[in-house]
Design a protein around this motif. Structure first.
Motif, PDB file in Angstrom:
ATOM      1  N   PHE A  30       0.865  -1.279   0.110  1.00 47.13           N
ATOM      2  CA  PHE A  30      -0.038   0.017  -0.018  1.00 47.13           C
ATOM      3  C   PHE A  30       0.747   1.376  -0.093  1.00 47.13           C
ATOM      4  N   ALA A  31       1.802   1.298   0.865  1.00 47.04           N
ATOM      5  CA  ALA A  31       2.841   2.416   0.918  1.00 47.04           C
ATOM      6  C   ALA A  31       3.639   2.688  -0.441  1.00 47.04           C
ATOM      7  N   SER A  32       3.813   1.428  -1.066  1.00 47.59           N
ATOM      8  CA  SER A  32       4.741   1.436  -2.361  1.00 47.59           C
ATOM      9  C   SER A  32       4.019   2.371  -3.364  1.00 47.59           C
ATOM     10  N   TYR A  33       2.597   2.036  -3.546  1.00 49.45           N
ATOM     11  CA  TYR A  33       1.787   2.625  -4.686  1.00 49.45           C
ATOM     12  C   TYR A  33       1.321   3.836  -4.302  1.00 49.45           C
ATOM     13  N   SER A  34       0.870   4.139  -3.096  1.00 50.35           N
ATOM     14  CA  SER A  34       0.168   5.292  -2.618  1.00 50.35           C
ATOM     15  C   SER A  34       0.843   6.434  -2.219  1.00 50.35           C
ATOM     16  N   PHE A  35       2.225   6.095  -1.475  1.00 48.94           N
ATOM     17  CA  PHE A  35       3.071   7.155  -1.044  1.00 48.94           C
ATOM     18  C   PHE A  35       4.176   7.357  -1.611  1.00 48.94           C
ATOM     19  N   LEU A  36       5.055   6.381  -1.871  1.00 46.67           N
ATOM     20  CA  LEU A  36       6.356   6.521  -2.341  1.00 46.67           C
ATOM     21  C   LEU A  36       6.445   7.354  -3.479  1.00 46.67           C
ATOM     22  N   PRO A  37       5.711   7.136  -4.503  1.00 47.49           N
ATOM     23  CA  PRO A  37       5.526   7.860  -5.677  1.00 47.49           C
ATOM     24  C   PRO A  37       5.576   9.517  -5.503  1.00 47.49           C
ATOM     25  N   MET A  38       4.458   9.739  -4.480  1.00 47.16           N
ATOM     26  CA  MET A  38       4.356  11.363  -4.364  1.00 47.16           C
ATOM     27  C   MET A  38       5.657  11.628  -3.466  1.00 47.16           C
ATOM     28  N   ILE A  39       5.918  10.990  -2.490  1.00 47.62           N
ATOM     29  CA  ILE A  39       7.053  11.323  -1.590  1.00 47.62           C
ATOM     30  C   ILE A  39       8.124  11.750  -2.476  1.00 47.62           C
ATOM     31  N   ALA A  40       8.606  10.768  -3.579  1.00 51.33           N
ATOM     32  CA  ALA A  40      10.031  10.994  -4.242  1.00 51.33           C
ATOM     33  C   ALA A  40       9.929  12.037  -5.343  1.00 51.33           C
ATOM     34  N   MET A  41       8.628  12.632  -5.597  1.00 49.98           N
ATOM     35  CA  MET A  41       8.516  13.485  -6.629  1.00 49.98           C
ATOM     36  C   MET A  41       9.778  14.606  -6.402  1.00 49.98           C
ATOM     37  N   ARG A  42      10.018  15.044  -7.740  1.00 47.05           N
ATOM     38  CA  ARG A  42      10.978  16.285  -7.823  1.00 47.05           C
ATOM     39  C   ARG A  42      10.182  17.449  -7.233  1.00 47.05           C
ATOM     40  N   LYS A  43      10.899  18.351  -6.594  1.00 53.35           N
ATOM     41  CA  LYS A  43       9.974  19.647  -6.146  1.00 53.35           C
ATOM     42  C   LYS A  43       9.382  20.293  -7.235  1.00 53.35           C
ATOM     43  N   GLU A  44      10.185  20.319  -8.367  1.00 50.90           N
ATOM     44  CA  GLU A  44       9.424  21.127  -9.297  1.00 50.90           C
ATOM     45  C   GLU A  44       8.348  20.629 -10.220  1.00 50.90           C
TER      46      GLU A  44
END
Length: 418
Positions: free
Chosen positions: A356-370
């Motif tokens: 759940f964390a890997s598909y719902s949180f990781l992609p958003m957390i790791a996004m570049r600031k821009e």
């Protein structure tokens, strides 16, 4: 008292009377003399905070107990309830966090008994005109955030999991001494009632998982089976989310932090090595709940850890967590201490929480600031905006793709995706 604004638009309620009450309550001094308040907006976007409005305040004051002027830095966190943030009200996150800071945090730190600090001091809370809570600003003591885009290296992970082990241990003793404390922390972010009644939440989770499945489909024949399983999981996502969060019979039970990702840790560093963390303090306890320690651990490992650490150090990190957990329970004379093998079984039984964390949180957390500067709960309420941003989430940072390539194969081998 002078109040200086370092930003053009700040809410009217953050005025002189507000800070007079904050310091009087927090310092237990009705006669505190406030000389000056400098207030600034910390809502810079960039995916650093999604739910709350954050403000920083610096207070110059003189206590009635001393004749010296002192300076104090504070964090003001406010939650405005709108259609996009109504779920926070449904979750009672403000009340939960207030209870944690005023009724739980001090007990946990007292029980652990070695000057361990789990969270920042809370000075004040109010519901009027909106839900607002004021904390000690930990940056004034040398604490700072790590990079959410890079993820945590082994040293940061070890310090975090050792502190988590102590936190979980103290919560077990607290719950034994005061069983009714559990009543305030029954459910986390995967509350069954919320999942079954929130169309917006389920729709967004569906969007993320379906987008991932379509993304994985482009990785070639090696991922064909995984792609099919992801689509199947998504077809029944409501029941799968309920299953992810549901308590299990006879599980080890601790107070989970409940939202254990990079920006909810603040690190202090070695005096002689600014890259070596010496301590960590947790923030944001609004999703805390009593449940399996496997929930916190899997959420952390799959949202916040560098891939090379995940691949090479998973077992040693879990052992570091367990050593701190076991030693703390022994010091507090807790009788039935789970074994390392029992804890590993507990973590394995909650791998679905990590997925759940890997598909719902990781992609958003790791996004570049821009790429993430304009993401918040309000903007994500637009389906068109959310669809565009979710697609970007899975390609913004190669760390996300590399981690998912590894993690999805591991989940598949474990049977987590079945």
């Amino acid at each position: 008292m002078r109040l200086s604004n370092m930003a053009t638009e700040l809410p009217n309620y953050l005025n002189e009377n507000f800070f007079k009450t904050v310091l009087a309550d927090g310092l237990h001094d009705e006669s505190v003399d406030i000389k000056k308040i400098i207030l600034s907006d910390n809502n810079s976007g960039g995916g650093e905070n999604y739910c709350s409005k954050i403000y920083r305040a610096k207070a110059l004051y003189r206590s009635s107990k001393t004749q010296f002027d002192k300076e104090l830095a504070l964090i003001v966190k406010s939650i405005a309830i709108t259609p996009a943030t109504q779920f926070l009200e449904d979750f009672a996150v403000y009340l939960r966090e207030k209870i944690f800071y005023f009724d739980v945090l001090g007990k946990l730190e007292m029980l652990i008994g070695d000057n361990t600090k789990f969270g920042a001091k809370c000075f004040y809370s109010t519901c009027e005109p909106m839900q607002t809570i004021v904390f000690d600003d930990l940056t004034q003591y040398g604490y700072r955030l790590a990079s959410r885009q890079d993820g945590l290296d082994e040293g940061h992970c070890k310090v975090t999991l050792e502190k988590l082990g102590k936190f979980h241990a103290a919560s077990m003793v607290m719950a034994q001494q005061d069983p009714f404390i559990r009543d305030h922390f029954k459910t986390g972010m995967l509350d069954e009632h919320y999942i079954r009644t929130s169309e917006r939440f389920v729709d967004f989770m569906t969007l993320q998982l379906r987008t991932l499945a379509n993304f994985v489909a482009t990785w070639g024949e090696d991922y064909k089976e995984i792609t099919e399983k992801l689509h199947k999981h998504c077809d029944n996502i409501t029941e799968n989310l309920v299953r992810t969060g549901k308590a299990k019979l006879n599980e080890i039970t601790v107070l989970n932090h409940g939202d254990l990702w990079v920006n909810n840790f603040m690190f202090k560093y070695d005096e002689y090595n600014e890259k070596k963390p010496s301590d960590v303090v947790f923030v944001d306890f609004q999703h805390s709940f009593f449940g399996s320690p496997g929930c916190d651990i899997n959420f952390f490992l799959n949202s916040s850890v560098q891939l090379k650490v995940l691949m090479k150090c998973r077992d040693s990190l879990i052992e570091s967590y367990y050593a701190a957990f076991r030693d703390s329970l022994q010091r507090m004379q807790f009788e039935k201490i789970p074994t390392l093998e029992e804890m590993k079984m507990e973590i394995t039984s909650r791998e679905l929480y990590g997925f759940f964390a890997s598909y719902s949180f990781l992609p958003m957390i790791a996004m570049r600031k821009e790429d993430s500067y304009d993401i918040n709960l309000e903007t994500l309420a637009s389906k068109e905006f959310a669809t565009k941003k979710v697609k970007l989430m899975f390609s913004s940072n190669h760390r996300t793709t590399d981690t998912l390539r590894y993690s999805l194969k591991r989940f598949n081998e474990l049977g987590t995706l079945d």
